[in-house]
Design a protein around this motif. Structure first.
Motif: not given
Length: 265
Positions: A7-13
């Motif tokens: 999730x944190x990678x998705x939010x970052x992107x």
């Protein structure tokens, strides 16, 4: 591709794309209007809003937005009346804003969160609420630029001509600074207050080589900023380095390569 399951990678992107769009549009205005130093002053002054927000217990991005916008208006008023002392004025606003932020953080009981993330960015810590806030800022910035595009274009390239056409140059000068302040706040989580100017200017410097119109420059700048952010995030993830610094170094290397190719030609 397996990193996208987090999730944190998705939010970052998602936040990276949102920030890049704003940076491409506003960065173009910053470079064309030659207000990079002014925007840098606003960026560092926004630290005062971060400290105040922490002290009052309100959302950090909201506090930074209010403080940055007020700072932009003050800078616009002062510099319009006394352009010969812009450097001293910006230096004063820059230092006082950061000092205010540090004092309020020191006065906040029991606060021990790492403030370095606000200075150098921590895009992997972006929350869903931050994404909503960034989305609203993006919509507002793009709507204002589209609505006043002709006036902003005239003021950016020939303020004297704009004045003769009856355009309120002082108002649009202030508006551009306010939009810059909003963009700075949106980019805090990605690259931090220290590196935000690089994200605003490097894609535009590159876009100038491929665009002859302001609107085209904005689009290319946004695309380049998005590319730098995504590649920077990939390097940050796999080599465990700061996301903000990684994004900016990717942009710097790209700028160096383009300039080297132009020099060779």
């Amino acid at each position: 591709m397996e990193i996208l399951q987090y999730d944190f990678i998705q939010n970052a992107l998602i936040s990276g794309v949102l920030i890049s769009i704003a940076a491409g549009v506003i960065g173009t205005l910053v470079v064309v209007n030659k207000i990079t130093f002014l925007t840098g002053g606003i960026a560092h002054s926004a630290y005062g809003g971060i400290g105040l927000a922490i002290f009052l217990g309100i959302p950090v991005l909201f506090g930074a937005t209010i403080f940055a916008v007020i700072t932009a208006i003050i800078i616009a008023i002062i510099t319009l009346k006394n352009r010969s002392r812009i450097d001293a004025i910006i230096g004063m606003m820059w230092a006082s804003g950061m000092a205010i932020g540090i004092i309020f953080v020191d006065l906040t009981p029991g606060y021990n969160v790492d403030l370095m993330s606000y200075l150098f960015g921590s895009i992997i810590a972006v929350s869903s609420e931050d994404i909503v806030y960034m989305s609203l800022l993006d919509i507002f910035i793009i709507a204002i630029v589209l609505f006043f595009y002709k006036e902003i274009l005239a003021v950016s390239y020939d303020s004297e001509f704009a004045t003769l056409r009856g355009i309120n140059v002082k108002f649009f000068y202030t508006l551009i600074l306010i939009l810059s302040a909003l963009c700075v706040v949106a980019a805090i989580k990605a690259v931090g207050l220290i590196l935000v100017i690089a994200l605003l200017t490097i894609p535009t410097y590159l876009a100038e080589n491929f665009a002859s119109k302001l609107s085209t420059m904005m689009i290319i700048s946004s695309i380049l900023a998005t590319m730098f952010t995504i590649v920077g995030l990939i390097f940050s993830y796999f080599y465990d380095i700061s996301s903000g610094a990684s994004i900016i170094m990717v942009a710097v290397v790209a700028l160096g390569v383009v300039k080297l190719i132009k020099y060779k030609k």
